[in-house]
Write a protein that holds these residues in place. Structure first.
Motif, PDB file in Angstrom:
ATOM      1  N   ALA A 111      33.032  48.657  27.896  1.00 12.78           N
ATOM      2  CA  ALA A 111      33.562  47.389  28.411  1.00 12.78           C
ATOM      3  C   ALA A 111      34.791  47.616  29.282  1.00 12.78           C
ATOM      4  CB  ALA A 111      33.892  46.445  27.256  1.00 12.78           C
ATOM      5  N   VAL A 112      35.623  48.582  28.917  1.00  8.43           N
ATOM      6  CA  VAL A 112      36.818  48.890  29.715  1.00  8.43           C
ATOM      7  C   VAL A 112      36.415  49.378  31.103  1.00  8.43           C
ATOM      8  CG1 VAL A 112      38.826  50.408  29.896  1.00  8.43           C
ATOM      9  CG2 VAL A 112      38.228  49.375  27.687  1.00  8.43           C
ATOM     10  N   VAL A 113      35.461  50.295  31.154  1.00  9.52           N
ATOM     11  CA  VAL A 113      34.997  50.812  32.447  1.00  9.52           C
ATOM     12  C   VAL A 113      34.334  49.699  33.261  1.00  9.52           C
ATOM     13  CG1 VAL A 113      33.419  52.435  33.556  1.00  9.52           C
ATOM     14  CG2 VAL A 113      34.747  53.160  31.560  1.00  9.52           C
ATOM     15  N   ALA A 114      33.499  48.901  32.593  1.00  6.12           N
ATOM     16  CA  ALA A 114      32.776  47.849  33.304  1.00  6.12           C
ATOM     17  C   ALA A 114      33.708  46.794  33.882  1.00  6.12           C
ATOM     18  CB  ALA A 114      31.758  47.206  32.364  1.00  6.12           C
ATOM     19  N   LEU A 115      34.709  46.374  33.107  1.00  8.74           N
ATOM     20  CA  LEU A 115      35.635  45.351  33.609  1.00  8.74           C
ATOM     21  C   LEU A 115      36.582  45.935  34.665  1.00  8.74           C
ATOM     22  CD1 LEU A 115      36.529  43.323  30.399  1.00  8.74           C
ATOM     23  CD2 LEU A 115      35.104  42.610  32.318  1.00  8.74           C
ATOM     24  N   SER A 116      37.073  47.133  34.445  1.00  6.65           N
ATOM     25  CA  SER A 116      37.980  47.743  35.417  1.00  6.65           C
ATOM     26  C   SER A 116      37.296  47.906  36.773  1.00  6.65           C
ATOM     27  CB  SER A 116      38.476  49.101  34.920  1.00  6.65           C
ATOM     28  OG  SER A 116      39.209  48.981  33.720  1.00  6.65           O
ATOM     29  N   THR A 117      36.101  48.458  36.765  1.00  6.81           N
ATOM     30  CA  THR A 117      35.402  48.713  38.026  1.00  6.81           C
ATOM     31  C   THR A 117      34.782  47.436  38.589  1.00  6.81           C
ATOM     32  OG1 THR A 117      33.387  49.368  36.828  1.00  6.81           O
ATOM     33  CG2 THR A 117      34.946  51.106  37.406  1.00  6.81           C
ATOM     34  N   GLY A 118      34.303  46.567  37.694  1.00  9.96           N
ATOM     35  CA  GLY A 118      33.689  45.333  38.166  1.00  9.96           C
ATOM     36  C   GLY A 118      34.676  44.383  38.815  1.00  9.96           C
ATOM     37  N   LEU A 119      35.927  44.382  38.339  1.00 11.64           N
ATOM     38  CA  LEU A 119      36.946  43.498  38.886  1.00 11.64           C
ATOM     39  C   LEU A 119      37.774  44.146  39.988  1.00 11.64           C
ATOM     40  CD1 LEU A 119      38.147  41.845  35.564  1.00 11.64           C
ATOM     41  CD2 LEU A 119      36.770  40.784  37.367  1.00 11.64           C
ATOM     42  N   LEU A 120      37.633  45.441  40.179  1.00 10.76           N
ATOM     43  CA  LEU A 120      38.458  46.139  41.155  1.00 10.76           C
ATOM     44  C   LEU A 120      38.264  45.622  42.586  1.00 10.76           C
ATOM     45  CD1 LEU A 120      40.566  48.314  41.609  1.00 10.76           C
ATOM     46  CD2 LEU A 120      38.719  49.993  41.735  1.00 10.76           C
ATOM     47  N   PRO A 121      37.033  45.346  43.050  1.00 10.89           N
ATOM     48  CA  PRO A 121      36.901  44.812  44.411  1.00 10.89           C
ATOM     49  C   PRO A 121      37.693  43.525  44.627  1.00 10.89           C
ATOM     50  CG  PRO A 121      34.778  45.553  43.603  1.00 10.89           C
ATOM     51  CD  PRO A 121      35.716  45.591  42.436  1.00 10.89           C
ATOM     52  N   HIS A 122      37.739  42.665  43.600  1.00 13.32           N
ATOM     53  CA  HIS A 122      38.542  41.447  43.693  1.00 13.32           C
ATOM     54  C   HIS A 122      40.034  41.772  43.649  1.00 13.32           C
ATOM     55  CE1 HIS A 122      40.027  37.381  42.826  1.00 13.32           C
ATOM     56  NE2 HIS A 122      40.735  37.950  41.871  1.00 13.32           N
ATOM     57  N   LEU A 123      40.435  42.638  42.724  1.00 11.71           N
ATOM     58  CA  LEU A 123      41.854  42.943  42.561  1.00 11.71           C
ATOM     59  C   LEU A 123      42.445  43.577  43.816  1.00 11.71           C
ATOM     60  CD1 LEU A 123      41.843  44.348  38.909  1.00 11.71           C
ATOM     61  CD2 LEU A 123      42.568  42.067  39.656  1.00 11.71           C
ATOM     62  N   ARG A 124      41.680  44.403  44.492  1.00 13.79           N
ATOM     63  CA  ARG A 124      42.228  45.071  45.672  1.00 13.79           C
ATOM     64  C   ARG A 124      42.420  44.104  46.833  1.00 13.79           C
ATOM     65  NH1 ARG A 124      38.235  49.512  48.163  1.00 13.79           N
ATOM     66  NH2 ARG A 124      40.183  49.869  49.323  1.00 13.79           N
ATOM     67  N   ARG A 125      41.826  42.913  46.750  1.00 14.05           N
ATOM     68  CA  ARG A 125      42.043  41.892  47.775  1.00 14.05           C
ATOM     69  C   ARG A 125      43.290  41.053  47.518  1.00 14.05           C
ATOM     70  NH1 ARG A 125      36.244  41.433  47.381  1.00 14.05           N
ATOM     71  NH2 ARG A 125      36.454  39.630  45.991  1.00 14.05           N
ATOM     72  N   GLN A 126      43.910  41.236  46.343  1.00 17.87           N
ATOM     73  CA  GLN A 126      45.132  40.501  46.024  1.00 17.87           C
ATOM     74  C   GLN A 126      46.345  41.209  46.643  1.00 17.87           C
ATOM     75  OE1 GLN A 126      44.434  37.545  44.416  1.00 17.87           O
ATOM     76  NE2 GLN A 126      42.390  38.401  44.749  1.00 17.87           N
TER      77      GLN A 126
END
Length: 243
Positions: A111-126
């Protein structure tokens, strides 16, 4: 990095450290997406409960896909949820252990890997963002009674460092932080250990470390472990072997 007016996601938000992270993040001005199977933690208009079983990969993927649609200003993720199973592989029935340990691996690592990588495209746009993964001193030196828990936390620690390298090179405004826990007085540690710190103290250490810009937040007595492991790994392993 301060939390005022930020939207943050916290897993394991209903108990222990996660409950305190939720309470204190709200007190610091954040809106919290509180991820947990059940929720009896802080409520109010600054807390959104997102019920989920983090052991279910499909549910985790759905969370990563949908949470940013509902919360487009999400900028901080705390991967805090954890499961610890005390096991003795010489006496326990491996057939009984198999589903339990798979759940432990799913919650603590997958779950840690999935959430970190799954949300990274959004986070990098912040404009600025952070991923905070909660590990433990047991990631540096395991204890005898929870081999899989220690292995998953060691894996998360390694994953966190490698992901930090990638972000430092390609998205330096996204911080990737390892919060290394000492022994905390939670349901997980009930009935064992001494000199525990409170969940409130643990949560405050994490948030203060994030505000300072620290990549590795060493909480409580975990600050002693890295120098011990540098000077005498055997001593560090001996200290934590039977905790």
């Amino acid at each position: 990095m301060h939390l005022n007016d930020r939207t943050v996601l916290i897993t394991g938000a209903s108990r222990g450290i996660g409950r305190e992270l939720t309470r204190q993040a709200v007190a610091r001005g954040a809106h919290v997406v509180a991820v947990a199977r059940g929720f009896d933690g802080p409520a109010g208009d600054r807390v959104t409960h997102w019920p989920i079983d983090l052991a279910d990969p499909a549910a985790v993927a759905d969370l990563a896909d949908r949470v940013t649609q509902r919360h487009p200003d999400l900028s901080v993720v705390f991967n805090n949820a954890g499961v610890q199973t005390l096991t003795d592989f010489l006496t326990d029935d491996p057939r009984d252990l198999r589903p339990v340990l798979r759940r432990e691996i799913a919650v603590n690592l997958d779950a840690v890997v999935a959430l970190s990588t799954g949300l990274l495209p959004h986070l990098r746009r912040q404009p600025s963002a952070a991923i905070v993964n909660v590990t433990t001193g047991l990631a540096l030196a395991p204890k005898r009674s929870a081999p899989v828990y220690c292995a998953t936390k060691a894996a998360v620690r390694s994953f966190t460092r490698a992901l930090r390298y990638q972000c430092q090179d390609a998205a330096p405004h996204v911080r990737v932080v390892d919060a290394v826990m000492t022994l905390v007085d939670t349901d997980m540690t009930s009935g064992r250990g001494a000199n525990k710190i409170t969940p409130a103290a643990a949560a405050a250490s994490i948030l203060d470390g994030l505000a300072r810009g620290t990549d590795e937040i060493l909480v409580g007595r975990s600050r002693l472990l890295p120098p011990i492991m540098r000077l005498s790994p055997a001593l560090g392993h001996r200290i934590l072997r039977n905790t």
